[in-house]
Design a protein around this motif. Structure first.
Motif, PDB file in Angstrom:
ATOM      1  N   UNK A  42       0.815  -1.218   0.000  1.00 32.55           N
ATOM      2  CA  UNK A  42       0.000   0.000   0.000  1.00 32.55           C
ATOM      3  C   UNK A  42       0.847   1.266   0.000  1.00 32.55           C
ATOM      4  N   UNK A  43       2.063   1.169   0.466  1.00 30.47           N
ATOM      5  CA  UNK A  43       2.938   2.338   0.541  1.00 30.47           C
ATOM      6  C   UNK A  43       3.847   2.502  -0.675  1.00 30.47           C
ATOM      7  N   UNK A  44       3.732   1.601  -1.643  1.00 33.44           N
ATOM      8  CA  UNK A  44       4.563   1.699  -2.846  1.00 33.44           C
ATOM      9  C   UNK A  44       3.921   2.613  -3.888  1.00 33.44           C
ATOM     10  N   UNK A  45       4.763   3.193  -4.700  1.00 32.35           N
ATOM     11  CA  UNK A  45       4.266   3.969  -5.841  1.00 32.35           C
ATOM     12  C   UNK A  45       3.672   3.004  -6.868  1.00 32.35           C
ATOM     13  N   UNK A  46       2.900   3.541  -7.798  1.00 29.56           N
ATOM     14  CA  UNK A  46       2.290   2.711  -8.845  1.00 29.56           C
ATOM     15  C   UNK A  46       3.380   2.009  -9.647  1.00 29.56           C
ATOM     16  N   UNK A  47       4.441   2.718  -9.941  1.00 32.69           N
ATOM     17  CA  UNK A  47       5.548   2.135 -10.714  1.00 32.69           C
ATOM     18  C   UNK A  47       6.173   0.952  -9.973  1.00 32.69           C
ATOM     19  N   UNK A  48       6.394   1.117  -8.682  1.00 36.93           N
ATOM     20  CA  UNK A  48       6.998   0.031  -7.898  1.00 36.93           C
ATOM     21  C   UNK A  48       6.027  -1.138  -7.713  1.00 36.93           C
ATOM     22  N   UNK A  49       4.748  -0.840  -7.635  1.00 36.79           N
ATOM     23  CA  UNK A  49       3.743  -1.915  -7.553  1.00 36.79           C
ATOM     24  C   UNK A  49       3.788  -2.755  -8.829  1.00 36.79           C
ATOM     25  N   UNK A  50       3.886  -2.090  -9.979  1.00 42.51           N
ATOM     26  CA  UNK A  50       3.962  -2.810 -11.253  1.00 42.51           C
ATOM     27  C   UNK A  50       5.230  -3.651 -11.332  1.00 42.51           C
ATOM     28  N   UNK A  51       6.331  -3.122 -10.831  1.00 42.49           N
ATOM     29  CA  UNK A  51       7.584  -3.885 -10.797  1.00 42.49           C
ATOM     30  C   UNK A  51       7.423  -5.107  -9.903  1.00 42.49           C
ATOM     31  N   UNK A  52       6.779  -4.914  -8.773  1.00 45.67           N
ATOM     32  CA  UNK A  52       6.540  -6.021  -7.846  1.00 45.67           C
ATOM     33  C   UNK A  52       5.657  -7.089  -8.494  1.00 45.67           C
ATOM     34  N   UNK A  53       4.624  -6.663  -9.176  1.00 47.56           N
ATOM     35  CA  UNK A  53       3.729  -7.609  -9.856  1.00 47.56           C
ATOM     36  C   UNK A  53       4.498  -8.428 -10.887  1.00 47.56           C
ATOM     37  N   UNK A  82       7.689  -9.060 -10.880  1.00 42.94           N
ATOM     38  CA  UNK A  82       8.578  -9.953 -10.128  1.00 42.94           C
ATOM     39  C   UNK A  82       7.818 -11.177  -9.621  1.00 42.94           C
ATOM     40  N   UNK A  83       6.644 -10.963  -9.053  1.00 41.13           N
ATOM     41  CA  UNK A  83       5.857 -12.084  -8.525  1.00 41.13           C
ATOM     42  C   UNK A  83       5.404 -13.017  -9.641  1.00 41.13           C
ATOM     43  N   UNK A  84       5.035 -12.455 -10.792  1.00 39.32           N
ATOM     44  CA  UNK A  84       4.643 -13.304 -11.915  1.00 39.32           C
ATOM     45  C   UNK A  84       5.813 -14.167 -12.376  1.00 39.32           C
ATOM     46  N   UNK A  85       6.993 -13.578 -12.410  1.00 36.19           N
ATOM     47  CA  UNK A  85       8.177 -14.345 -12.805  1.00 36.19           C
ATOM     48  C   UNK A  85       8.508 -15.441 -11.800  1.00 36.19           C
ATOM     49  N   UNK A  86       8.301 -15.178 -10.530  1.00 35.83           N
ATOM     50  CA  UNK A  86       8.564 -16.187  -9.488  1.00 35.83           C
ATOM     51  C   UNK A  86       7.575 -17.333  -9.585  1.00 35.83           C
ATOM     52  N   UNK A  87       6.371 -17.044 -10.014  1.00 38.40           N
ATOM     53  CA  UNK A  87       5.314 -18.054 -10.101  1.00 38.40           C
ATOM     54  C   UNK A  87       5.569 -19.065 -11.219  1.00 38.40           C
ATOM     55  N   UNK A  88       6.298 -18.641 -12.232  1.00 37.58           N
ATOM     56  CA  UNK A  88       6.523 -19.508 -13.410  1.00 37.58           C
ATOM     57  C   UNK A  88       7.533 -20.584 -13.128  1.00 37.58           C
TER      58      UNK A  88
END
Length: 102
Positions: free
Chosen positions: A83-94, A96-102
């Motif tokens: 909740x405290x991340x910027x939109x840009x950092x949230x997208x980067x996190x998303x 990253x998580x998608x890549x970890x899931x694969x």
């Protein structure tokens, strides 16, 4: 939520606080048998008693009723951090998580 789920959660949180059924019963002014019957799913706990148990165990209702109650604190911390991340950092996190899931 079924009675057995409520019973299991009461048992889980009581043990997490390192309280015996007897200790909890004394704090609630109930008999140890009453607590054991609730935890075994043999007795339906009333809402006022459930709230009293949660208050005694210092467990918020949101944690008790969470789908993933055993990892509630970690999940909550992740959400708070996100909740405290910027939109840009949230997208980067998303990404990253998608890549970890694969």
């Amino acid at each position: 939520m079924e009675i057995k789920d409520i019973a299991m959660r009461i048992w889980y949180f009581r043990n997490r606080k390192n309280l015996s059924a007897r200790e909890l019963s004394l704090r609630l002014d109930k008999s140890p048998t009453y607590i054991n019957q609730i935890e075994c799913g043999n007795f339906k706990v009333s809402l006022p008693v459930l709230l009293q148990i949660l208050d005694t165990l210092e467990i918020p209702c949101s944690e008790f009723f969470a789908d993933n109650y055993k990892n509630y604190n970690q999940d909550k911390e992740i959400i708070d951090l996100l909740n405290n991340l910027s939109v840009e950092r949230k997208n980067t996190f998303i990404d990253l998580m998608r890549n970890m899931k694969q």
